[in-house]
Design an enzyme around this catalytic site. Structure first.
Site, PDB file in Angstrom:
ATOM      1  N   GLY A 167      27.438  42.893  38.218  1.00 43.23           N
ATOM      2  CA  GLY A 167      28.116  44.179  38.322  1.00 43.23           C
ATOM      3  C   GLY A 167      29.562  44.149  37.870  1.00 43.23           C
ATOM      4  O   GLY A 167      29.991  43.305  37.078  1.00 43.23           O
ATOM      5  N   CYS A 168      30.342  45.083  38.428  1.00 45.50           N
ATOM      6  CA  CYS A 168      31.710  45.313  37.958  1.00 45.50           C
ATOM      7  C   CYS A 168      32.664  44.163  38.269  1.00 45.50           C
ATOM      8  O   CYS A 168      33.694  44.020  37.609  1.00 45.50           O
ATOM      9  CB  CYS A 168      32.250  46.607  38.561  1.00 45.50           C
ATOM     10  SG  CYS A 168      31.400  48.099  37.988  1.00 45.50           S
ATOM     11  N   ASN A 169      32.366  43.361  39.274  1.00 40.19           N
ATOM     12  CA  ASN A 169      33.289  42.268  39.623  1.00 40.19           C
ATOM     13  C   ASN A 169      33.190  41.092  38.660  1.00 40.19           C
ATOM     14  O   ASN A 169      34.018  40.183  38.698  1.00 40.19           O
ATOM     15  CB  ASN A 169      33.011  41.794  41.052  1.00 40.19           C
ATOM     16  CG  ASN A 169      31.951  40.709  41.116  1.00 40.19           C
ATOM     17  OD1 ASN A 169      32.257  39.527  41.121  1.00 40.19           O
ATOM     18  ND2 ASN A 169      30.679  41.100  41.159  1.00 40.19           N
ATOM     19  N   ALA A 170      32.192  41.116  37.778  1.00 39.72           N
ATOM     20  CA  ALA A 170      31.886  39.931  36.985  1.00 39.72           C
ATOM     21  C   ALA A 170      32.972  39.577  35.982  1.00 39.72           C
ATOM     22  O   ALA A 170      33.178  38.399  35.681  1.00 39.72           O
ATOM     23  CB  ALA A 170      30.552  40.113  36.263  1.00 39.72           C
ATOM     24  N   HIS A 307      40.328  46.990  37.363  1.00 43.95           N
ATOM     25  CA  HIS A 307      39.040  47.544  36.933  1.00 43.95           C
ATOM     26  C   HIS A 307      38.941  49.008  37.357  1.00 43.95           C
ATOM     27  O   HIS A 307      39.045  49.322  38.544  1.00 43.95           O
ATOM     28  CB  HIS A 307      37.885  46.753  37.544  1.00 43.95           C
ATOM     29  CG  HIS A 307      36.544  47.345  37.222  1.00 43.95           C
ATOM     30  ND1 HIS A 307      35.910  47.111  36.023  1.00 43.95           N
ATOM     31  CD2 HIS A 307      35.736  48.179  37.916  1.00 43.95           C
ATOM     32  CE1 HIS A 307      34.766  47.773  36.007  1.00 43.95           C
ATOM     33  NE2 HIS A 307      34.640  48.423  37.141  1.00 43.95           N
TER      34      HIS A 307
END
Length: 362
Positions: A167-170, A307
């Site tokens: 997801g977005c944390n990657a 982000h």
């Protein structure tokens, strides 16, 4: 694959470099196809045969208008959707159809960004020692890392790590992994690639799952790559950023607020309305822990690569921390021009920050 185990003192003496990892190059890429956010609601409800859902369509139009997104680049086209009508319903079985496109498009898009980073780096591709690849778009084995190794012509001995469904944390997590790899393997040059294709979450509207509309409005396709290493060679490599430290944390009891599940109908998305508040309530504690060792407590004294999970998150973080309007400008610009690019997003922002810095000679 083989692993050789040596005494601890041998491995420390032979392999570890005493210094911080640095980003030596950045590259980004997007599909040629793009959609205008102002006209997308008409396209979306037409292509999914949902134009009779008038109230739902107007709600989607409001979501798109509030998103502060101008356009998004997408692999999916009207032609692709017409050939595969099962993608246009909400819950029809469609995983195989999605996989047919994702397993080829994800590494292909990743290659475009990687080639740009390698060109900027200016060194032979044979000097890449490690490859870290991540995507939330599809799952396959051999993975996208293996396919990219072939597409780029990397050494068959390159050390690979494939990360799916992060997801977005990657994006930030990949920088953390690259830092660890570079600092613990002397002479390593780590190629990091994040490639995302949102075909995995595209589907028609659902009257029962309204947060699906957020996914249809928010996400875009793109790939980004960086090359990370220590001890840059003078005259041959130009460091852009120094990775001084990294950390990760979990906000307790929040796992139900943001979820993606891989099902026969594809990747489903759930995001509660509490997510922006949960982030803003906890962001300053994370900052204090990260910057206190360096004596930094003025959040306007540092540059920001945040982000953009959505415009509401940017607004609330800015207000909570008392940030000046220019501090999150790069995050807002990337959100506007590309949408939320999941793992690739922070690397797009990183690229924009360094380009603006170079232009302003800062």
């Amino acid at each position: 694959m083989s692993t050789t185990v040596l005494p601890d003192t041998w491995s420390r003496r032979a392999k570890r470099f005493e210094g911080h990892a640095k980003i030596l190059a950045v590259g980004t890429a997007t599909p040629a196809n793009w959609v205008d956010q102002t006209t997308y609601p008409d396209f979306y409800f037409r292509i999914t045969n949902s134009e009779h859902l008038l109230e739902h369509k107007e709600k989607f139009r409001r979501i798109c208008n509030k998103s502060k997104i101008r356009k998004r680049h997408l692999v999916l086209t009207e032609e692709l959707l017409k050939k595969n009508p099962n993608l246009c319903t909400y819950n029809e079985t469609s995983l195989n159809t999605r996989q047919d496109t994702l397993v080829s498009e994800v590494p292909k898009l990743g290659k475009e960004a990687a080639m740009k980073a390698i060109k900027e780096w200016g060194r032979p591709i044979s000097e890449i020692t490690h490859l870290v690849f991540c995507t939330t778009s599809g799952v396959d084995m051999p993975g996208a890392d293996f396919q990219l190794t072939k597409l780029l012509g990397l050494n068959i001995s390159v050390k690979r790590l494939m990360m799916y469904q992060q997801g977005c944390n990657a994006g930030a997590a990949m920088l953390r992994l690259a830092k660890d790899l570079a600092e613990n393997n002397k002479g390593a040059r780590v190629l990091v690639v994040c490639s995302e294709v949102t075909l995995s979450v595209f589907r028609g509207p659902s009257l029962q799952q309204e947060d699906n509309l957020l996914a249809q409005c928010l996400f875009g396709d793109g790939s980004a790559a960086v090359i990370v290493g220590t001890d840059p060679r003078p005259g041959l490599e130009t460091p852009l950023f120094e990775l001084v430290s990294s950390a990760q944390t979990i906000i307790p009891d929040t796992d139900s607020h943001l979820k993606l599940h891989l099902l026969e109908m594809g990747l489903t998305f759930h995001c509660s309305k509490a997510v922006p508040s949960l982030i803003t309530q906890n962001v300053e504690d994370c900052l204090v822990k990260a910057f206190e060792p360096f004596g930094i407590s003025d959040w306007n004294s540092i540059f920001w690569i945040l982000h953009p999970g959505g415009n509401a998150i940017l607004d609330r973080v800015e207000e909570r921390l008392g940030l000046g309007p220019e501090k999150l400008r790069a995050s807002r610009d990337v959100l506007s021009e590309y949408g939320n690019l999941t793992s690739a997003c922070v690397l797009f922002i990183l690229d924009l920050v360094r380009r603006k810095s170079k232009k302003q000679q800062q």
